[in-house]
Motif scaffolding. Structure first.
Motif, PDB file in Angstrom:
ATOM      1  N   ILE A  57       0.840  -1.203   0.000  1.00 42.55           N
ATOM      2  CA  ILE A  57       0.000   0.000   0.000  1.00 42.55           C
ATOM      3  C   ILE A  57       0.871   1.248   0.000  1.00 42.55           C
ATOM      4  CG2 ILE A  57      -1.666   1.337   1.340  1.00 42.55           C
ATOM      5  CD1 ILE A  57      -2.759  -1.340   2.383  1.00 42.55           C
ATOM      6  N   ALA A  58       1.893   1.248   0.855  1.00 43.42           N
ATOM      7  CA  ALA A  58       2.770   2.411   0.962  1.00 43.42           C
ATOM      8  C   ALA A  58       3.521   2.673  -0.344  1.00 43.42           C
ATOM      9  CB  ALA A  58       3.762   2.214   2.110  1.00 43.42           C
ATOM     10  N   GLU A  59       4.005   1.616  -0.996  1.00 42.36           N
ATOM     11  CA  GLU A  59       4.727   1.791  -2.258  1.00 42.36           C
ATOM     12  C   GLU A  59       3.804   2.302  -3.350  1.00 42.36           C
ATOM     13  OE1 GLU A  59       6.871  -1.618  -3.551  1.00 42.36           O
ATOM     14  OE2 GLU A  59       8.380  -1.493  -1.944  1.00 42.36           O
ATOM     15  N   ASP A  60       2.600   1.749  -3.430  1.00 44.23           N
ATOM     16  CA  ASP A  60       1.653   2.190  -4.458  1.00 44.23           C
ATOM     17  C   ASP A  60       1.289   3.658  -4.263  1.00 44.23           C
ATOM     18  OD1 ASP A  60       1.695  -0.320  -5.570  1.00 44.23           O
ATOM     19  OD2 ASP A  60      -0.178  -0.986  -4.642  1.00 44.23           O
ATOM     20  N   TYR A  61       1.073   4.040  -3.018  1.00 45.08           N
ATOM     21  CA  TYR A  61       0.712   5.432  -2.734  1.00 45.08           C
ATOM     22  C   TYR A  61       1.897   6.360  -2.985  1.00 45.08           C
ATOM     23  CZ  TYR A  61      -1.173   9.452  -0.196  1.00 45.08           C
ATOM     24  OH  TYR A  61      -1.618  10.702   0.147  1.00 45.08           O
ATOM     25  N   HIS A  62       3.088   5.918  -2.606  1.00 44.62           N
ATOM     26  CA  HIS A  62       4.287   6.740  -2.784  1.00 44.62           C
ATOM     27  C   HIS A  62       4.613   6.949  -4.261  1.00 44.62           C
ATOM     28  CE1 HIS A  62       8.202   8.459  -1.830  1.00 44.62           C
ATOM     29  NE2 HIS A  62       8.772   7.579  -2.649  1.00 44.62           N
ATOM     30  N   ARG A  63       4.232   6.000  -5.092  1.00 47.46           N
ATOM     31  CA  ARG A  63       4.543   6.084  -6.518  1.00 47.46           C
ATOM     32  C   ARG A  63       3.980   7.352  -7.144  1.00 47.46           C
ATOM     33  NH1 ARG A  63       8.433   4.558  -9.906  1.00 47.46           N
ATOM     34  NH2 ARG A  63       7.684   4.062 -11.997  1.00 47.46           N
ATOM     35  N   ARG A  64       2.911   7.897  -6.545  1.00 52.26           N
ATOM     36  CA  ARG A  64       2.307   9.112  -7.107  1.00 52.26           C
ATOM     37  C   ARG A  64       3.295  10.265  -7.154  1.00 52.26           C
ATOM     38  NH1 ARG A  64       2.072   9.778  -1.884  1.00 52.26           N
ATOM     39  NH2 ARG A  64       1.645  11.802  -0.939  1.00 52.26           N
ATOM     40  N   THR A  65       4.291  10.254  -6.235  1.00 49.53           N
ATOM     41  CA  THR A  65       5.238  11.366  -6.180  1.00 49.53           C
ATOM     42  C   THR A  65       6.222  11.341  -7.342  1.00 49.53           C
ATOM     43  OG1 THR A  65       6.815  10.137  -4.794  1.00 49.53           O
ATOM     44  CG2 THR A  65       5.081  11.376  -3.658  1.00 49.53           C
ATOM     45  N   HIS A  66       6.261  10.224  -8.092  1.00 55.17           N
ATOM     46  CA  HIS A  66       7.187  10.110  -9.215  1.00 55.17           C
ATOM     47  C   HIS A  66       6.490  10.200 -10.569  1.00 55.17           C
ATOM     48  CE1 HIS A  66      10.520   8.899  -6.592  1.00 55.17           C
ATOM     49  NE2 HIS A  66       9.645   8.140  -5.960  1.00 55.17           N
ATOM     50  N   LEU A  67       5.152  10.280 -10.550  1.00 57.16           N
ATOM     51  CA  LEU A  67       4.420  10.215 -11.804  1.00 57.16           C
ATOM     52  C   LEU A  67       4.529  11.489 -12.629  1.00 57.16           C
ATOM     53  CD1 LEU A  67       1.181   8.348 -10.626  1.00 57.16           C
ATOM     54  CD2 LEU A  67       3.200   7.408 -11.759  1.00 57.16           C
ATOM     55  N   GLY A  71       4.326  12.710 -16.980  1.00 57.61           N
ATOM     56  CA  GLY A  71       3.206  13.500 -17.458  1.00 57.61           C
ATOM     57  C   GLY A  71       1.899  13.219 -16.753  1.00 57.61           C
ATOM     58  N   VAL A  72       1.972  12.512 -15.592  1.00 57.88           N
ATOM     59  CA  VAL A  72       0.769  12.176 -14.833  1.00 57.88           C
ATOM     60  C   VAL A  72       0.748  12.996 -13.552  1.00 57.88           C
ATOM     61  CG1 VAL A  72      -0.503  10.335 -13.680  1.00 57.88           C
ATOM     62  CG2 VAL A  72       0.807   9.832 -15.751  1.00 57.88           C
ATOM     63  N   ASP A  73      -0.371  13.644 -13.283  1.00 60.59           N
ATOM     64  CA  ASP A  73      -0.497  14.420 -12.051  1.00 60.59           C
ATOM     65  C   ASP A  73      -0.944  13.475 -10.946  1.00 60.59           C
ATOM     66  OD1 ASP A  73      -0.949  16.134  -9.976  1.00 60.59           O
ATOM     67  OD2 ASP A  73      -2.048  17.619 -11.149  1.00 60.59           O
ATOM     68  N   GLY A  74       0.019  12.807 -10.323  1.00 60.30           N
ATOM     69  CA  GLY A  74      -0.283  11.800  -9.324  1.00 60.30           C
ATOM     70  C   GLY A  74      -0.924  12.345  -8.066  1.00 60.30           C
ATOM     71  N   HIS A  75      -0.561  13.558  -7.670  1.00 58.02           N
ATOM     72  CA  HIS A  75      -1.111  14.130  -6.441  1.00 58.02           C
ATOM     73  C   HIS A  75      -2.612  14.357  -6.572  1.00 58.02           C
ATOM     74  CE1 HIS A  75       2.596  14.745  -4.156  1.00 58.02           C
ATOM     75  NE2 HIS A  75       3.173  14.983  -5.323  1.00 58.02           N
ATOM     76  N   GLY A 184      12.308  -2.771  11.491  1.00 55.41           N
ATOM     77  CA  GLY A 184      12.244  -1.328  11.683  1.00 55.41           C
ATOM     78  C   GLY A 184      12.340  -0.557  10.386  1.00 55.41           C
ATOM     79  N   LEU A 185      13.221  -1.009   9.496  1.00 55.14           N
ATOM     80  CA  LEU A 185      13.427  -0.298   8.236  1.00 55.14           C
ATOM     81  C   LEU A 185      12.221  -0.446   7.316  1.00 55.14           C
ATOM     82  CD1 LEU A 185      15.873   1.396   7.603  1.00 55.14           C
ATOM     83  CD2 LEU A 185      16.763  -0.468   6.227  1.00 55.14           C
ATOM     84  N   GLU A 186      11.719  -1.671   7.181  1.00 52.24           N
ATOM     85  CA  GLU A 186      10.556  -1.892   6.314  1.00 52.24           C
ATOM     86  C   GLU A 186       9.353  -1.087   6.789  1.00 52.24           C
ATOM     87  OE1 GLU A 186      11.255  -6.490   4.711  1.00 52.24           O
ATOM     88  OE2 GLU A 186       9.740  -6.061   6.240  1.00 52.24           O
ATOM     89  N   LEU A 187       9.023  -1.224   8.067  1.00 54.60           N
ATOM     90  CA  LEU A 187       7.825  -0.568   8.578  1.00 54.60           C
ATOM     91  C   LEU A 187       8.023   0.926   8.728  1.00 54.60           C
ATOM     92  CD1 LEU A 187       6.660  -3.215  11.193  1.00 54.60           C
ATOM     93  CD2 LEU A 187       5.813  -2.830   8.878  1.00 54.60           C
ATOM     94  N   GLY A 188       9.234   1.349   9.097  1.00 54.91           N
ATOM     95  CA  GLY A 188       9.499   2.777   9.218  1.00 54.91           C
ATOM     96  C   GLY A 188       9.300   3.499   7.905  1.00 54.91           C
ATOM     97  N   GLN A 189       9.856   2.961   6.827  1.00 52.96           N
ATOM     98  CA  GLN A 189       9.685   3.591   5.522  1.00 52.96           C
ATOM     99  C   GLN A 189       8.220   3.568   5.084  1.00 52.96           C
ATOM    100  OE1 GLN A 189      10.978   1.558   1.875  1.00 52.96           O
ATOM    101  NE2 GLN A 189      12.190   3.380   1.385  1.00 52.96           N
ATOM    102  N   SER A 190       7.529   2.459   5.340  1.00 51.46           N
ATOM    103  CA  SER A 190       6.126   2.361   4.951  1.00 51.46           C
ATOM    104  C   SER A 190       5.278   3.379   5.703  1.00 51.46           C
ATOM    105  CB  SER A 190       5.604   0.944   5.213  1.00 51.46           C
ATOM    106  OG  SER A 190       6.261   0.013   4.391  1.00 51.46           O
ATOM    107  N   LEU A 191       5.494   3.490   6.994  1.00 45.81           N
ATOM    108  CA  LEU A 191       4.742   4.465   7.787  1.00 45.81           C
ATOM    109  C   LEU A 191       5.009   5.884   7.309  1.00 45.81           C
ATOM    110  CD1 LEU A 191       5.322   2.835  11.274  1.00 45.81           C
ATOM    111  CD2 LEU A 191       3.111   3.058  10.123  1.00 45.81           C
ATOM    112  N   CYS A 192       6.265   6.143   6.972  1.00 46.93           N
ATOM    113  CA  CYS A 192       6.627   7.459   6.439  1.00 46.93           C
ATOM    114  C   CYS A 192       5.860   7.743   5.152  1.00 46.93           C
ATOM    115  CB  CYS A 192       8.132   7.504   6.195  1.00 46.93           C
ATOM    116  SG  CYS A 192       8.743   9.070   5.544  1.00 46.93           S
ATOM    117  N   ARG A 193       5.787   6.758   4.276  1.00 48.66           N
ATOM    118  CA  ARG A 193       5.097   6.940   3.000  1.00 48.66           C
ATOM    119  C   ARG A 193       3.589   7.031   3.152  1.00 48.66           C
ATOM    120  NH1 ARG A 193       8.459   3.280  -1.423  1.00 48.66           N
ATOM    121  NH2 ARG A 193      10.327   4.602  -1.400  1.00 48.66           N
ATOM    122  N   LEU A 194       3.075   6.546   4.285  1.00 48.72           N
ATOM    123  CA  LEU A 194       1.644   6.652   4.561  1.00 48.72           C
ATOM    124  C   LEU A 194       1.292   7.946   5.286  1.00 48.72           C
ATOM    125  CD1 LEU A 194       0.898   2.964   5.636  1.00 48.72           C
ATOM    126  CD2 LEU A 194       0.258   4.082   3.488  1.00 48.72           C
TER     127      LEU A 194
END
Length: 476
Positions: A57-67, A71-75, A184-194
């Protein structure tokens, strides 16, 4: 108290215990499976599976920041309902747990499955559920639980572990993650992205258990761009109003919650392992465990075997499964057979993946080993994906060319790590790997480039062209 006899008593119904049970059944032996605490494996309940659901979920949501670069307005195209996201994680978690239970303990009658905490009265006499069970052999597979220092326990529900994290209905605004290993690293990054304001702490200067300095530096730089990392000093926690202040090495942050991921401890409270110590005439170790053989899982010369996370050997699902199979095989057959363990494989599912295979950098001999590397920045497929970050380092024996190990942080590292692990398991050399086909454009071309870099530093060379198999003299 009622006493009965079985061939094998298995204490713990997690991954190791269930694999031991499978071996016992295959041998046609009588058994009892005893489980204290929550049923279902650690992986399904609070480990691998719910964490990967949150990561996805966190990766899919974070991907919007790179779209934007495409040419995609992810936000504008994506918003997040945190409560619904957490509910989805919990639904998947419950599905995984139900699947485990429906194919394991749910089908067992009461005389074969006891839901209670066990205690060893003698090495092969177990007390549980108001009865005593005399076993021909015992398998101890009680698992482990998160460590929380006693000084932090008075902070109550503001200190989280994975046991509580996946029960949350909402996320706090800010959180400190103490302990930047895999969890810690996996969940920390995911929480940050959420959307949580996350700060990471670790008293080590390495993260994710990396030993290769080049990979570690790359990981710190990449993960550090998403959340502050404070390394090399132990963290302290103090109450500050209704919040918590976390400090380490001159750094301080005020947070709503703390995720404690500093390690796990074996579930052996009240198990009575002292009877094993007395029988062997040797003391238990600092963790309260008896000595055991990691190739047979046998405790000393007793008909007792210890498998899975409880022994702290390799706290990974497939390793726990293997240990359960080894322990179950020996316990059910009355044998003490020693088995070769598989090539070590460690994968951290943060983004980019951090992986280690075979021998680590700090395990190779710099006098006899060579190192090859490739940075992902120029790799075509990674560049197209917008994920050309990280570095791959591979190690081989200089004289024979045999591949020894690798550490990396990079895109699709979970796939590269498996390829490398299988090659090491087969004892392949760098030259033999370079004769394998590499398609274009794929992320595996990064591995090919690292292997070419490594091949140039080896004494062992293939006859003829490196990348081709010479045609043998045949009728063809």
């Amino acid at each position: 108290m009622q006493e009965r006899t079985v061939d094998v008593a298995i204490i713990g119904s997690g991954s190791a215990g269930l694999n031991a049970l499978s071996q016992t059944r295959k041998a046609g032996k009588s058994f009892v499976l005893i489980n204290g605490g929550e049923p279902g494996t650690t992986c399904a309940r609070v480990g691998c599976m719910p964490s990967k659901a949150m990561i996805q979920i966190a990766e899919d949501y974070h991907r919007r920041t790179h779209l934007g670069k495409f040419g995609v307005d992810g936000h504008q195209a994506m918003t997040l309902d945190v409560g619904e996201a957490l509910e989805h994680v919990q639904d998947l978690r419950d599905t995984f747990v139900d699947r485990v239970l429906s194919t394991s303990t749910d089908e067992l009658p009461e005389e074969q499955f006891i839901q209670d905490f066990a205690r060893l009265v003698e090495p092969t006499l177990v007390e549980a559920g108001g009865q005593r069970i005399r076993a021909g052999a015992v398998v101890i597979a009680t698992g482990s639980r998160p460590v929380v220092p006693s000084a932090w326990r008075p902070f109550g529900e503001r200190i989280l572990t994975t046991d509580e994290l996946f029960e949350l209905e909402d996320l706090p605004a800010s959180m400190a993650v103490i302990g930047l290993g895999t969890i810690g690293l996996e969940l920390g990054q995911s929480l940050c992205r959420l959307g949580v304001d996350v700060t990471g702490f670790d008293q080590q200067r390495q993260i994710a258990g990396i030993s290769d300095p080049e990979v570690n530096q790359a990981a710190i730089e990449l993960i550090g761009k998403e959340m502050p990392l404070h390394l090399g000093a132990a963290a302290e926690i103090h109450e500050d109003g209704d919040r918590l202040r976390v400090s380490a090495g001159g750094h301080s942050v005020l947070v709503d919650r703390v995720l404690c991921s500093i390690g796990r401890t074996p579930n052996i409270d009240g198990l009575g392992l002292e009877v094993l110590s007395d029988a062997l005439g040797v003391p238990l170790d600092a963790r309260g465990l008896p000595p055991f053989d990691r190739h047979s899982m046998q405790v000393g010369d007793l008909p007792v075997f210890i498998a899975g996370d409880v022994n702290g050997e390799r706290q990974i699902l497939h390793e726990a499964g293997d240990e359960g199979k080894i322990a179950g095989w020996n316990a059910a057959r009355g044998e003490r057979r020693r088995f070769r363990r598989k090539t070590p494989l460690f994968i951290n599912f943060c983004d980019p993946n951090i992986c280690a295979v075979g021998q680590r950098f700090d395990e190779i001999d710099p006098q006899t080993a060579a190192v090859g590397q490739i940075r992902f920045a120029p790799v075509g497929r990674a560049l197209i994906m917008g994920k050309n970050r990280g570095v791959l380092r591979v190690y081989a024996d200089r004289a024979s060319g045999r591949l020894l190990g690798a550490e990396m942080i990079g895109p699709k590292g979970e796939n590269l790590a498996h390829l490398l692990c299988w090659c090491i398991e087969q004892g392949l050399s760098v030259g033999e790997l370079l004769r394998m086909p590499f398609y274009h454009p794929v992320i595996e071309e990064a591995l090919q480039a690292a292997l070419y870099d490594l091949y140039g530093k080896l004494e062992a060379k293939n006859a003829g062209l490196t990348e081709l198999w010479p045609l043998q003299d045949t009728d063809d």
